[in-house]
Design a protein around this motif. Structure first.
Motif, PDB file in Angstrom:
ATOM      1  N   SER A  23      -2.787   9.155  -3.972  1.00 25.71           N
ATOM      2  CA  SER A  23      -3.576   7.924  -4.061  1.00 25.71           C
ATOM      3  C   SER A  23      -3.096   6.826  -3.118  1.00 25.71           C
ATOM      4  CB  SER A  23      -3.540   7.387  -5.498  1.00 25.71           C
ATOM      5  OG  SER A  23      -4.039   8.339  -6.396  1.00 25.71           O
ATOM      6  N   TRP A  24      -2.069   7.097  -2.343  1.00 25.71           N
ATOM      7  CA  TRP A  24      -1.518   6.085  -1.434  1.00 25.71           C
ATOM      8  C   TRP A  24      -2.478   5.778  -0.298  1.00 25.71           C
ATOM      9  CZ3 TRP A  24       4.332   7.191  -0.173  1.00 25.71           C
ATOM     10  CH2 TRP A  24       5.079   7.115  -1.357  1.00 25.71           C
ATOM     11  N   GLN A  25      -2.435   4.544   0.170  1.00 26.52           N
ATOM     12  CA  GLN A  25      -3.151   4.175   1.387  1.00 26.52           C
ATOM     13  C   GLN A  25      -2.392   4.791   2.568  1.00 26.52           C
ATOM     14  OE1 GLN A  25      -4.638   0.199   1.832  1.00 26.52           O
ATOM     15  NE2 GLN A  25      -4.334  -0.236  -0.337  1.00 26.52           N
ATOM     16  N   PRO A  26      -3.029   4.940   3.711  1.00 27.75           N
ATOM     17  CA  PRO A  26      -2.347   5.560   4.860  1.00 27.75           C
ATOM     18  C   PRO A  26      -1.214   4.699   5.410  1.00 27.75           C
ATOM     19  CG  PRO A  26      -4.539   4.804   5.479  1.00 27.75           C
ATOM     20  CD  PRO A  26      -4.421   4.609   4.001  1.00 27.75           C
ATOM     21  N   ALA A  81      -1.901   1.871   7.808  1.00 26.26           N
ATOM     22  CA  ALA A  81      -2.319   0.578   7.265  1.00 26.26           C
ATOM     23  C   ALA A  81      -1.108  -0.349   7.079  1.00 26.26           C
ATOM     24  CB  ALA A  81      -3.056   0.766   5.947  1.00 26.26           C
ATOM     25  N   LYS A 124      -0.400  -3.951   8.942  1.00 27.95           N
ATOM     26  CA  LYS A 124       0.001  -5.188   8.267  1.00 27.95           C
ATOM     27  C   LYS A 124       1.186  -5.834   8.983  1.00 27.95           C
ATOM     28  CE  LYS A 124      -0.421  -6.395   4.251  1.00 27.95           C
ATOM     29  NZ  LYS A 124      -1.079  -7.309   3.325  1.00 27.95           N
ATOM     30  N   TYR A 184       6.613   2.527   1.996  1.00 26.27           N
ATOM     31  CA  TYR A 184       6.490   2.697   3.437  1.00 26.27           C
ATOM     32  C   TYR A 184       7.528   1.773   4.054  1.00 26.27           C
ATOM     33  CZ  TYR A 184       2.013   5.145   3.056  1.00 26.27           C
ATOM     34  OH  TYR A 184       1.034   6.048   2.778  1.00 26.27           O
ATOM     35  N   TYR A 224       6.845  -1.753   2.357  1.00 23.75           N
ATOM     36  CA  TYR A 224       5.506  -2.019   1.831  1.00 23.75           C
ATOM     37  C   TYR A 224       5.177  -1.060   0.701  1.00 23.75           C
ATOM     38  CZ  TYR A 224       4.463  -4.879   5.932  1.00 23.75           C
ATOM     39  OH  TYR A 224       4.477  -5.864   6.897  1.00 23.75           O
ATOM     40  N   PRO A 271       2.771   1.399  -0.907  1.00 16.95           N
ATOM     41  CA  PRO A 271       1.626   2.183  -0.428  1.00 16.95           C
ATOM     42  C   PRO A 271       0.404   2.043  -1.337  1.00 16.95           C
ATOM     43  CG  PRO A 271       3.331   3.613  -1.320  1.00 16.95           C
ATOM     44  CD  PRO A 271       3.871   2.228  -1.352  1.00 16.95           C
ATOM     45  N   GLU A 272       0.597   1.421  -2.477  1.00 23.08           N
ATOM     46  CA  GLU A 272      -0.492   1.220  -3.424  1.00 23.08           C
ATOM     47  C   GLU A 272      -1.429   0.106  -2.969  1.00 23.08           C
ATOM     48  OE1 GLU A 272      -0.954   0.174  -8.178  1.00 23.08           O
ATOM     49  OE2 GLU A 272       1.011   0.530  -7.333  1.00 23.08           O
ATOM     50  N   ASP A 273      -0.858  -1.072  -2.661  1.00 21.79           N
ATOM     51  CA  ASP A 273      -1.677  -2.217  -2.275  1.00 21.79           C
ATOM     52  C   ASP A 273      -1.235  -2.871  -0.963  1.00 21.79           C
ATOM     53  OD1 ASP A 273       0.682  -3.410  -3.046  1.00 21.79           O
ATOM     54  OD2 ASP A 273      -0.169  -4.562  -4.689  1.00 21.79           O
ATOM     55  N   LEU A 274      -0.254  -2.250  -0.290  1.00 17.53           N
ATOM     56  CA  LEU A 274       0.292  -2.709   0.990  1.00 17.53           C
ATOM     57  C   LEU A 274       0.939  -4.091   0.903  1.00 17.53           C
ATOM     58  CD1 LEU A 274      -2.449  -1.386   3.412  1.00 17.53           C
ATOM     59  CD2 LEU A 274      -0.251  -0.350   2.845  1.00 17.53           C
TER      60      LEU A 274
END
Length: 97
Positions: free
Chosen positions: A41-44, A47, A51, A69, A84, A86-89
């Motif tokens: 479910s992590w964002q890439p 990303a 940021k 990350y 960061y 990885p859920e909401d950066l």
């Protein structure tokens, strides 16, 4: 004379301990907990790099450290490690090197 030898041995041993401490891995800062979310479910990671770039860092590389990350970036001539979620950066931790 015997006390001189003991003192020299203790000094040599202390130097060895200091060298061993300096050789510990870089992840010894202990910051590895950013999320409990499953990796699927992590964002890439790109990303998180984006940021950091938006925040003015020149990104050198990134990797996964625990559940974070970890982005290595340079800003103002200094190297930083940015952690960061990885859920909401969201930026969880920063270390200046």
């Amino acid at each position: 004379m015997n006390s001189v030898i003991k003192t020299a041995a203790i000094a040599a041993l202390a130097g060895t301990v200091s060298i061993a401490a300096a050789m510990t891995p870089a992840f010894a800062d202990g910051f590895k907990d950013c999320t409990k979310l499953a990796k699927t479910s992590w964002q890439p990671a790109s990303a998180a790099e984006a940021k950091a770039k938006d925040a003015g860092y020149e990104v050198r590389r990134s990797k996964v450290e625990g559940s974070c990350y970890e982005v290595y970036g340079v800003k103002g001539g200094k190297l930083f490690e940015l952690f960061y979620s990885p859920e909401d950066l969201s930026l969880k931790h920063t270390i200046a090197k």
